[in-house]
Design a protein around this motif. Structure first.
Motif, PDB file in Angstrom:
ATOM      1  N   ARG A  21       0.795  -1.145  -0.163  1.00 21.80           N
ATOM      2  CA  ARG A  21      -0.068  -0.167   0.221  1.00 21.80           C
ATOM      3  C   ARG A  21       1.110   0.577  -0.222  1.00 21.80           C
ATOM      4  N   GLY A  22       1.956   1.126  -0.572  1.00 18.98           N
ATOM      5  CA  GLY A  22       3.044   2.322  -0.577  1.00 18.98           C
ATOM      6  C   GLY A  22       3.650   3.005   0.825  1.00 18.98           C
ATOM      7  N   PHE A  23       3.960   1.975   1.973  1.00 22.73           N
ATOM      8  CA  PHE A  23       5.011   2.338   2.212  1.00 22.73           C
ATOM      9  C   PHE A  23       5.968   2.710   2.446  1.00 22.73           C
ATOM     10  N   LEU A  24       6.924   2.401   1.902  1.00 24.60           N
ATOM     11  CA  LEU A  24       7.913   2.203   1.350  1.00 24.60           C
ATOM     12  C   LEU A  24       8.469   3.739   1.137  1.00 24.60           C
ATOM     13  N   ASP A  25       7.249   4.067   0.054  1.00 24.83           N
ATOM     14  CA  ASP A  25       7.239   5.579  -0.577  1.00 24.83           C
ATOM     15  C   ASP A  25       7.069   6.412   0.802  1.00 24.83           C
ATOM     16  N   TYR A  26       7.060   6.141   1.640  1.00 27.82           N
ATOM     17  CA  TYR A  26       6.367   6.769   3.130  1.00 27.82           C
ATOM     18  C   TYR A  26       7.763   7.292   3.798  1.00 27.82           C
ATOM     19  N   TYR A  27       7.820   6.744   4.041  1.00 31.35           N
ATOM     20  CA  TYR A  27       9.760   5.853   4.596  1.00 31.35           C
ATOM     21  C   TYR A  27      10.661   6.761   3.138  1.00 31.35           C
ATOM     22  N   TRP A  28      10.672   7.037   2.580  1.00 32.71           N
ATOM     23  CA  TRP A  28      11.783   7.560   1.829  1.00 32.71           C
ATOM     24  C   TRP A  28      11.855   8.806   2.054  1.00 32.71           C
ATOM     25  N   ASN A  29      10.006   9.498   2.242  1.00 30.56           N
ATOM     26  CA  ASN A  29       9.960  10.907   2.179  1.00 30.56           C
ATOM     27  C   ASN A  29      10.469  11.512   3.544  1.00 30.56           C
ATOM     28  N   THR A  30       9.886  10.384   4.646  1.00 33.22           N
ATOM     29  CA  THR A  30      10.329  10.873   5.634  1.00 33.22           C
ATOM     30  C   THR A  30      11.938  10.694   6.215  1.00 33.22           C
ATOM     31  N   ALA A  31      12.446   9.374   5.129  1.00 32.85           N
ATOM     32  CA  ALA A  31      14.449   9.983   5.327  1.00 32.85           C
ATOM     33  C   ALA A  31      14.371  11.437   4.854  1.00 32.85           C
ATOM     34  N   VAL A  32      13.737  11.983   3.841  1.00 31.74           N
ATOM     35  CA  VAL A  32      14.466  12.976   2.584  1.00 31.74           C
ATOM     36  C   VAL A  32      14.170  14.276   3.750  1.00 31.74           C
ATOM     37  N   VAL A  33      13.017  14.351   4.565  1.00 29.99           N
ATOM     38  CA  VAL A  33      12.419  15.641   5.579  1.00 29.99           C
ATOM     39  C   VAL A  33      13.503  15.215   6.776  1.00 29.99           C
ATOM     40  N   THR A  34      13.613  14.258   7.297  1.00 26.92           N
ATOM     41  CA  THR A  34      14.648  14.122   8.733  1.00 26.92           C
ATOM     42  C   THR A  34      16.066  13.798   8.061  1.00 26.92           C
ATOM     43  N   GLU A  80      -0.719  12.163  -2.339  1.00 22.61           N
ATOM     44  CA  GLU A  80       0.111  11.243  -1.340  1.00 22.61           C
ATOM     45  C   GLU A  80       0.678  10.611  -1.769  1.00 22.61           C
ATOM     46  N   SER A  81       1.532  10.149  -2.654  1.00 21.68           N
ATOM     47  CA  SER A  81       2.661   9.791  -2.423  1.00 21.68           C
ATOM     48  C   SER A  81       4.017  10.302  -2.520  1.00 21.68           C
ATOM     49  N   LYS A  82       3.369  11.416  -1.260  1.00 23.30           N
ATOM     50  CA  LYS A  82       4.911  12.399  -1.552  1.00 23.30           C
ATOM     51  C   LYS A  82       4.600  12.829  -0.013  1.00 23.30           C
ATOM     52  N   THR A  83       3.391  11.790   0.854  1.00 27.95           N
ATOM     53  CA  THR A  83       3.427  11.874   2.024  1.00 27.95           C
ATOM     54  C   THR A  83       3.979  10.834   3.014  1.00 27.95           C
ATOM     55  N   MET A  84       4.093  11.197   4.726  1.00 32.12           N
ATOM     56  CA  MET A  84       5.094  10.687   5.188  1.00 32.12           C
ATOM     57  C   MET A  84       3.862   9.857   6.142  1.00 32.12           C
TER      58      MET A  84
END
Lengths: 285, 276
Positions: B65-78, B221-225
């Motif tokens: 359901r796209g959790f890896l995208d959320y991870y990636w975005n969160t990592a970029v922000v962090t 949604e694909s850009k979310t955290m």
């Protein structure tokens, strides 16, 4: 030296200007797009007459007080206990601090499911604590207590950590001397430990109080401000005015109230505790 | 030297700590157990019993359901937030401690006052600024305010550490002909390593956990955290409680790994945020 300028400019654009703008926007009408219209005192007149704002302010203050009263004694007890040198404490401390590793959102989603009257443990445990149908979130006082409990679950570990670090720095000679004088543990806590922790009490209280004034995710994800507005604290009221009803001007007026309350609280604590006198150990050399 | 008075059992604090152990342990254990079973087995067992079926199937479901995208975005922000705040705050703290000019003093007072500004309260004007800058629906829109609102505490922590660097050392280096940038990089940064890691922990966790900025500034949604992804899941997985529990569990895994492998560093960093 120009080293300080980038940080100052950056902070001005993204924190100081918004702070000024929030006051300016409170005199306007703006649906979140298009033109911003000047409306003078309209939002403020509405705010003063708004029953929900009064109710929200009361709930926010009650939540802040409950938060402080539950978390401070817990955090001091756990912090002082964890500062002891016994081996089992290190293992237990590892478990104590686990909530620190989770985001507010994760914790809120977790407890929301635990509290579900159909699937969660609220179904089986609710009747034991006075909620026969397990619907703790369906009652006003139940929902309020849930928010107090969940934020304690999330934040007590962090504050315990502050107290643990501070309690470790209390010189052991003080305790040894008191033991020779025949003082009991209770006396030692009140006469040695607590006075030695006073700066930590101030730091922790400021973080706790300001943090609880701006609790948002916990309310949004667990109660949605309900039932019937029983947990609709000011930040949530502001959010729904701005981003659900698209009345950005009115949301700004509510936000201004929030800023004033938060600033007043931190200034009061800082003033009455001499926090600003705390400086580097090399000061004046 | 172990002290006899602090080694005696402390029943009151010990009792409260035992209660707290149950309060913390039961929800975490339930989360893990529920996340590792199937929807049907969970329903059969009920919330308080141990389910009969164990599976890792929820991991695949959550990832699908796209959790890896959320991870990636969160990592970029962090990572972005940590880097930007170090670039801004280290030189600023250095100037505040070393410079005699009124600008440095005034800036320090501004940051001290800034400690009291609640980020949530200025979300409406920030929304206006972000949309006017054309940053709406980008990760940068989350990074910039996150850095701004952590900056006061970051500068307070760093300037506290830099004040403890002996003045003689700066003077000796200046006499040796070192420029201020060299002093900063070759002496100040290494000597305040402890505070710099405290700052990284603080900014990193704040960014990792940020909720209201991505809630307001990101629509796609694909850009979310991860945090917002959990909110999405809370609605989607209405009855699939094991699936949702696995999502919550996965959201904490990176920080949990950090705790396992760098516990001392993480805890020292968190304690450092509270000051002395």
């Amino acid at each position: 030296m120009g080293y300080v300028l980038p940080a100052v400019v950056f902070f001005t654009v993204f924190a100081v200007v918004p702070l000024v703008l929030v006051v300016v926007l409170s005199f306007t009408s703006w649906p979140g797009f298009g033109d911003i219209r000047w409306t003078g005192l309209d939002n403020w007149e509405r705010l003063i007459g708004d029953e929900r704002v009064r109710e929200s302010t009361g709930i926010t203050l009650a939540l802040t007080a409950s938060t402080w009263l539950t978390q401070t004694p817990m955090a001091i007890a756990i912090g002082v206990w964890a500062a002891g040198r016994q081996r089992n404490r290190a293992v237990l401390s590892t478990i104590f601090f686990l909530p620190l590793l989770m985001s507010s959102a994760a914790i809120a989603v977790l407890f929301h499911r635990f509290l579900d009257p159909n699937y969660g443990m609220a179904r089986d445990l609710g009747p034991l604590i006075g909620f026969p149908d397990g619907n703790i979130l369906g009652t006003a006082h139940g929902a309020f207590l849930v928010i107090v409990f969940v934020s304690a679950w999330q934040w007590v570990p962090f504050h315990s950590l502050l107290y643990q670090a501070a309690a470790r720095n209390v010189p052991t000679v003080l305790y040894d001397a008191a033991t020779i004088d025949g003082a009991g543990r209770w006396d030692m806590f009140w006469r040695i430990t607590l006075p030695q922790l006073r700066y930590t009490v101030v730091t922790s209280s400021v973080i706790m109080i300001v943090g609880s004034l701006i609790t948002f995710e916990t309310v949004l994800l667990i109660t949605g401000g309900g039932p019937g507005g029983a947990t609709r604290i000011l930040p949530y009221l502001m959010y729904s005015a701005g981003f659900e009803a698209f009345e950005m001007g009115y949301a700004s007026a509510i936000a201004t109230v929030l800023v004033v309350v938060a600033t007043a609280f931190s200034l009061l604590i800082v003033r009455f505790s001499g926090f600003t006198k705390m400086r580097s150990t090399l000061e004046g050399m | 030297m172990p002290s006899t008075s602090t080694a005696r059992p402390n029943w009151l604090a010990g009792g409260l700590s035992a209660v707290w152990l149950v309060v913390v342990g039961v929800p975490i254990l339930s989360m893990i157990v529920w996340g590792l079973t199937t929807e049907q087995a969970f329903r059969d067992a009920g919330p308080l019993a141990v389910p009969q079926v164990w599976t890792l199937g929820n991991v695949t479901e959550v990832i699908d359901r796209g959790f890896l995208d959320y991870y990636w975005n969160t990592a970029v922000v962090t990572v972005g937030s940590i880097l930007l705040s170090l670039v801004l705050a280290v030189p600023a703290a250095y100037a505040i401690v070393r410079s005699k000019s009124w600008v440095a003093g005034a800036s320090f007072r501004m940051f001290l006052l800034g400690l009291a500004i609640p980020a949530q309260a200025v979300i409406v004007p920030l929304y206006l600024i972000i949309t006017e800058m054309g940053l709406y629906d980008t990760l940068i829109a989350v990074i910039l305010p996150t850095v701004a609102f952590t900056l006061p505490l970051v500068i307070l922590i760093l300037s506290g550490a830099l004040r403890d660097v002996p003045r003689d050392m700066y003077e000796a280096m200046t006499l040796d002909g070192a420029g201020s940038l060299r002093i900063l990089l070759s002496a100040v940064v290494p000597m305040s390593r402890g505070s710099i890691s405290a700052v990284c922990v603080f900014v990193g966790l704040t960014a990792w956990n940020s909720f209201i900025f991505p809630l307001i500034f990101i629509r796609d949604e694909s850009k979310t955290m991860v945090t917002l992804g959990l909110r999405e899941f809370q609605q989607e997985f209405a009855v699939d409680i094991p699936g949702l529990m696995m999502a919550v569990l996965l959201s904490a895994v990176p920080v949990f790994l950090l705790y396992v492998f760098a516990r001392r560093w993480l805890i020292a960093g968190l304690a450092g945020v509270g000051g002395k």
